[in-house]
Design a protein around this motif. Structure first.
Motif, PDB file in Angstrom:
ATOM      1  N   TYR A   1       6.038   0.170   3.832  1.00 40.16           N
ATOM      2  CA  TYR A   1       4.733  -0.494   3.951  1.00 40.16           C
ATOM      3  C   TYR A   1       3.791   0.074   2.892  1.00 40.16           C
ATOM      4  O   TYR A   1       3.508   1.270   2.877  1.00 40.16           O
ATOM      5  CB  TYR A   1       4.164  -0.283   5.352  1.00 40.16           C
ATOM      6  CG  TYR A   1       5.053  -0.839   6.435  1.00 40.16           C
ATOM      7  CD1 TYR A   1       4.889  -2.141   6.902  1.00 40.16           C
ATOM      8  CD2 TYR A   1       6.085  -0.070   6.968  1.00 40.16           C
ATOM      9  CE1 TYR A   1       5.715  -2.661   7.883  1.00 40.16           C
ATOM     10  CE2 TYR A   1       6.925  -0.583   7.954  1.00 40.16           C
ATOM     11  CZ  TYR A   1       6.733  -1.869   8.406  1.00 40.16           C
ATOM     12  OH  TYR A   1       7.551  -2.384   9.375  1.00 40.16           O
ATOM     13  N   LEU A   2       3.331  -0.799   2.000  1.00 42.53           N
ATOM     14  CA  LEU A   2       2.479  -0.379   0.883  1.00 42.53           C
ATOM     15  C   LEU A   2       1.157  -1.142   0.915  1.00 42.53           C
ATOM     16  O   LEU A   2       1.085  -2.272   1.397  1.00 42.53           O
ATOM     17  CB  LEU A   2       3.187  -0.640  -0.456  1.00 42.53           C
ATOM     18  CG  LEU A   2       4.563   0.018  -0.659  1.00 42.53           C
ATOM     19  CD1 LEU A   2       5.177  -0.453  -1.961  1.00 42.53           C
ATOM     20  CD2 LEU A   2       4.433   1.529  -0.645  1.00 42.53           C
ATOM     21  N   LYS A   3       0.146  -0.506   0.372  1.00 40.24           N
ATOM     22  CA  LYS A   3      -1.154  -1.155   0.202  1.00 40.24           C
ATOM     23  C   LYS A   3      -1.488  -1.182  -1.281  1.00 40.24           C
ATOM     24  O   LYS A   3      -1.426  -0.157  -1.966  1.00 40.24           O
ATOM     25  CB  LYS A   3      -2.236  -0.387   0.974  1.00 40.24           C
ATOM     26  CG  LYS A   3      -3.589  -1.082   0.969  1.00 40.24           C
ATOM     27  CD  LYS A   3      -4.594  -0.333   1.839  1.00 40.24           C
ATOM     28  CE  LYS A   3      -5.941  -1.054   1.856  1.00 40.24           C
ATOM     29  NZ  LYS A   3      -6.929  -0.347   2.697  1.00 40.24           N
TER      30      LYS A   3
ATOM     31  N   GLY B   1      -4.451  -4.625  -7.718  1.00 38.46           N
ATOM     32  CA  GLY B   1      -3.486  -5.516  -7.074  1.00 38.46           C
ATOM     33  C   GLY B   1      -2.044  -5.127  -7.316  1.00 38.46           C
ATOM     34  O   GLY B   1      -1.129  -5.921  -7.061  1.00 38.46           O
ATOM     35  N   SER B   2      -1.799  -3.898  -7.785  1.00 37.77           N
ATOM     36  CA  SER B   2      -0.445  -3.453  -8.111  1.00 37.77           C
ATOM     37  C   SER B   2       0.075  -2.497  -7.042  1.00 37.77           C
ATOM     38  O   SER B   2      -0.692  -1.775  -6.400  1.00 37.77           O
ATOM     39  CB  SER B   2      -0.440  -2.752  -9.468  1.00 37.77           C
ATOM     40  OG  SER B   2       0.824  -2.154  -9.717  1.00 37.77           O
TER      41      SER B   2
ATOM     42  N   VAL C   1       9.433   3.571 -10.945  1.00 34.28           N
ATOM     43  CA  VAL C   1       8.337   3.799  -9.999  1.00 34.28           C
ATOM     44  C   VAL C   1       7.231   4.515 -10.763  1.00 34.28           C
ATOM     45  O   VAL C   1       7.423   5.622 -11.261  1.00 34.28           O
ATOM     46  CB  VAL C   1       8.795   4.644  -8.795  1.00 34.28           C
ATOM     47  CG1 VAL C   1       7.628   4.878  -7.841  1.00 34.28           C
ATOM     48  CG2 VAL C   1       9.946   3.957  -8.066  1.00 34.28           C
ATOM     49  N   GLN C   2       6.086   3.871 -10.878  1.00 34.53           N
ATOM     50  CA  GLN C   2       4.994   4.403 -11.704  1.00 34.53           C
ATOM     51  C   GLN C   2       4.255   5.518 -10.970  1.00 34.53           C
ATOM     52  O   GLN C   2       3.843   5.350  -9.817  1.00 34.53           O
ATOM     53  CB  GLN C   2       4.034   3.262 -12.077  1.00 34.53           C
ATOM     54  CG  GLN C   2       4.720   2.185 -12.919  1.00 34.53           C
ATOM     55  CD  GLN C   2       3.876   0.950 -13.088  1.00 34.53           C
ATOM     56  OE1 GLN C   2       2.673   0.974 -12.841  1.00 34.53           O
ATOM     57  NE2 GLN C   2       4.490  -0.157 -13.507  1.00 34.53           N
TER      58      GLN C   2
ATOM     59  N   ASN D   1      -1.187 -10.538   0.657  1.00 32.48           N
ATOM     60  CA  ASN D   1      -2.500  -9.914   0.808  1.00 32.48           C
ATOM     61  C   ASN D   1      -2.418  -8.441   0.393  1.00 32.48           C
ATOM     62  O   ASN D   1      -1.463  -8.035  -0.267  1.00 32.48           O
ATOM     63  CB  ASN D   1      -3.010 -10.067   2.244  1.00 32.48           C
ATOM     64  CG  ASN D   1      -2.012  -9.527   3.262  1.00 32.48           C
ATOM     65  OD1 ASN D   1      -1.240  -8.624   2.953  1.00 32.48           O
ATOM     66  ND2 ASN D   1      -2.029 -10.073   4.455  1.00 32.48           N
ATOM     67  N   GLN D   2      -3.385  -7.653   0.783  1.00 32.27           N
ATOM     68  CA  GLN D   2      -3.418  -6.255   0.330  1.00 32.27           C
ATOM     69  C   GLN D   2      -2.208  -5.448   0.794  1.00 32.27           C
ATOM     70  O   GLN D   2      -1.795  -4.506   0.139  1.00 32.27           O
ATOM     71  CB  GLN D   2      -4.705  -5.582   0.824  1.00 32.27           C
ATOM     72  CG  GLN D   2      -5.938  -5.937  -0.014  1.00 32.27           C
ATOM     73  CD  GLN D   2      -5.787  -5.460  -1.450  1.00 32.27           C
ATOM     74  OE1 GLN D   2      -5.511  -6.264  -2.348  1.00 32.27           O
ATOM     75  NE2 GLN D   2      -5.934  -4.175  -1.692  1.00 32.27           N
ATOM     76  N   LYS D   3      -1.630  -5.836   1.942  1.00 31.43           N
ATOM     77  CA  LYS D   3      -0.485  -5.102   2.468  1.00 31.43           C
ATOM     78  C   LYS D   3       0.819  -5.780   2.065  1.00 31.43           C
ATOM     79  O   LYS D   3       0.960  -6.990   2.192  1.00 31.43           O
ATOM     80  CB  LYS D   3      -0.578  -4.990   3.990  1.00 31.43           C
ATOM     81  CG  LYS D   3      -1.757  -4.146   4.455  1.00 31.43           C
ATOM     82  CD  LYS D   3      -1.813  -4.049   5.972  1.00 31.43           C
ATOM     83  CE  LYS D   3      -2.997  -3.207   6.415  1.00 31.43           C
ATOM     84  NZ  LYS D   3      -3.087  -3.097   7.892  1.00 31.43           N
TER      85      LYS D   3
END
Length: 655
Positions: free
Chosen positions: A64-66, A71-72, A92-93, A134-136
């Protein structure tokens, strides 16, 4: 309930045949589909399929990422359907959401984005899914495991071993019930140890690299050619999480080898095939993949797994992959290959998808919309991240697809019944008994142009109808439904006419006496009938156990208690509940009316047919009282006429 279905001739189905797999952007790929009793298995057709689609995966997980302010989520992707491979994490940055999560690693396979399957997506399609979310963002990731190993193997270096066998090494992950295969032979019997059987859907079966009659040569690097079965069993039992097996297939004698000569013309310098194996890897050079619409792809005589014995007259049995590539590059436009066709059994074809059908979801609608799919159906696993969309050629009768849908739906229905019975046996752990489980679609919003739907998991238990956003996996999750509707506190209306949501024809309106409601849609009429009947039957059982229900009312200007009893009917007692002030049997009720606020009017038959007895009650929980009254009346009628609950008109209204 499951045993009742089976007694009526409803049994688990099995099928096998070719269908079209929807692979994104209106692309399709012909595949072999196998329906077992509890799985839907999709395999590559002979000679087709992505290069690494038979790669086995481990450590599947949701991350789960935000998104950050730009927006990245901080990943770079590679691979994709256009390269006939999975989309994977290339980089992976540092310092961005994916890196900070600690759960995203370079090389991870992207199985799904926000529960949308991406195993046949391009990199651009995956990027678009992430961008439009969306953000999630929920990434379902996995790692590739079980790659075939080569030169470092101890077994491959044993004297004369490759003269007798075609050797391969595989890596299996130990499971709680073993590796899923049995052995026979051994030193005490004077015969080599071989695989006697492979348990369907076991670890070995799913690896797609263990077959009956394979010779077991080594376990974790230990030579077992001269061991007994007991010694081998001890080695396997003492293994850690992973077991390395070296298996051999007896080489055929020259006179037994059937060969085929294939002539191919290059296009842009390529034949359109990939190879694996070689002398340095201890296995023959074989075709590992074929590009569609290439010279090899259009040739019906060459398939994945075929062994290349010679190229332009040069023997390849002792050559490496690099040797063959060099020969092909130096040849002219025409190439002649001498091949040994592989014996292609169904179970040897690489698996694209293997979806467990217990608590799976089958739908003919496009995600979250009320738009029907055209001649196709989607099957989604219980967890939601593994799915497959299947169709048949439009020139074929749609009856072919309908037969598949019917068989898959039957298996899901029976397996869900069995799972409900299993959960009921664990009711001491999870609480109430579970009568029925399955998926529905809940209408979330309606606008001028379309409706938004979301799939929900439904569980009918002894005292409540519960709605979950996903399948509960723990006692804690079972105790925390998204919505709980207690029996006798809601009513169910089958929507017809104007009240029926557009295109979702098998819908119900569930209205709680506490003021909230749900519009739920089932995929098929049989699902609708099954659920509405089971809700009524479970409510009846609940009423019979509860026997009576009480409501505080104002009656004839005094505070009193209205009692609804399954045996004695309606009665009014004083606030101390010591004196009965009025009563009437349930079956004497003729009609009822209410003001939608707090007044309930009940009308009863009297000995004088021209007159009715009317009683008016003021009740704070009016809707709850009406729901309870309907439940008790339905139960009373059904007790005298059991067929009543199965009548299609029950709880059905036309708006």
């Amino acid at each position: 309930a499951c045993r009742d279905m089976e007694s009526r001739g409803v049994t688990l189905q099995t099928k096998c045949g070719h269908l079209l797999l929807q692979a994104g952007n209106d692309k399709t790929e012909e595949v072999l589909v196998e329906l077992t009793e509890d799985h839907l298995i999709v395999r590559c057709k002979e000679g087709g399929g992505p290069l690494n689609r038979n790669a086995r995966l481990q450590n599947e997980r949701n991350v789960y990422l935000k998104k950050d302010k730009s927006g990245s989520i901080g990943v770079t992707l590679e691979g994709g359907a256009e390269l006939k491979t999975y989309v994977t994490i290339y980089q992976v940055q540092q310092g961005l959401p994916a890196d900070r999560s600690g759960s995203v690693r370079e090389g991870d396979v992207v199985i799904a984005v926000n529960y949308t399957d991406t195993t046949f997506s391009t990199v651009e399609e995956v990027k678009e899914l992430i961008k439009t979310s969306n953000q999630k963002v929920v990434l379902h990731l996995a790692e590739v495991k079980g790659q075939l190993h080569g030169g470092n193997s101890k077994l491959l270096n044993m004297d004369n071993i490759t003269d007798l066998y075609l050797v391969r090494e595989i890596l299996l992950e130990n499971g709680p019930v073993g590796l899923g295969f049995s052995l026979q032979g051994g030193a005490s019997s004077g015969a080599p140890i071989t695989v006697a059987s492979v348990e369907q859907n076991g670890i070995a079966y799913k690896s797609n690299h263990v077959f009956v009659d394979d010779v077991l040569l080594a376990v974790n690097g230990h030579d077992v050619r001269f061991s007994t079965l007991d010694e081998v069993e001890l080695l396997l039992q003492s293994s850690d999480q992973y077991v390395t097996l070296q298996l051999g297939t007896l080489k055929e004698k020259d006179e037994d080898v059937q060969t085929l000569e294939v002539c191919l013309a290059k296009e842009r310098g390529s034949l359109g095939l990939s190879i694996t194996g070689g002398a340095d890897m201890g296995s023959p050079i074989a075709v590992s993949a074929i590009v569609r619409n290439s010279p090899a792809g259009r040739c019906n005589d060459i398939h994945r797994g075929d062994v290349i014995l010679a190229a332009n007259g040069i023997n390849m049995t002792s050559k490496t992959q690099e040797d063959l590539v060099e020969i092909l590059q130096e040849s002219g436009n025409q190439v002649t290959l001498l091949i040994k066709p592989k014996k292609r059994a169904k179970d040897e074809l690489p698996i694209i998808k293997n979806i467990p059908l217990t608590m799976a979801y089958i739908t003919c609608y496009k995600n979250v919309t009320d738009e029907l799919r055209i001649n196709s159906v989607q099957v989604v696993s219980a967890e939601g991240y593994s799915s497959v969309e299947l169709s048949c050629e439009r020139r074929l009768n749609s009856q072919v697809l309908q037969e598949w849908v019917s068989a898959i739906r039957t298996n899901i229905q029976l397996l869900n019944r069995r799972e409900a019975e299993r959960l009921s046996e664990e009711q001491a752990v999870i609480g109430e008994k579970v009568h029925l489980i399955g998926w529905v679609s809940e209408r979330l919003s309606v606008n001028e142009y379309n409706q938004v739907w979301k799939r929900k998991f439904l569980a009918l238990r002894s005292e409540a109808l519960e709605i979950f956003s996903e399948v509960p996996k723990s006692v804690r999750e079972w105790c925390r439904p998204e919505s709980m509707l207690k029996l006798c506190e809601f009513n169910v209306t089958i929507l017809k006419g104007r009240s029926q949501p557009n295109l979702r024809s098998h819908s119900i309106h569930v209205a709680s006496g506490k003021g909230f409601s749900h519009v739920l849609a089932f995929e098929y009429a049989k699902n609708l009938a099954e659920w509405t009947q089971e809700i009524h039957l479970t409510t009846m059982r609940f009423v019979q156990l509860k026997k009576r229900i009480k409501f505080k009312v104002n009656w004839r200007g005094m505070a009193a208690v209205l009692v609804i009893d399954i045996e004695t009917g309606f009665s009014v007692v004083d606030s101390s509940e010591k004196q009965c002030l009025w009563k009437q049997p349930l079956m004497m009720l003729v009609n009822s009316a209410d003001d939608h606020i707090n007044k309930l009017k009940l009308m009863f038959r009297t000995s004088n047919q021209r007159q009715q007895e009317v009683q008016v009650f003021e009740i704070d929980g009016l809707d709850l009282a009406i729901c309870a009254m309907e439940a008790f009346l339905t139960t009373k009628v059904a007790l005298s006429d059991p067929s009543f609950v199965y009548r299609p008109h029950l709880s059905m209204v036309a708006a």
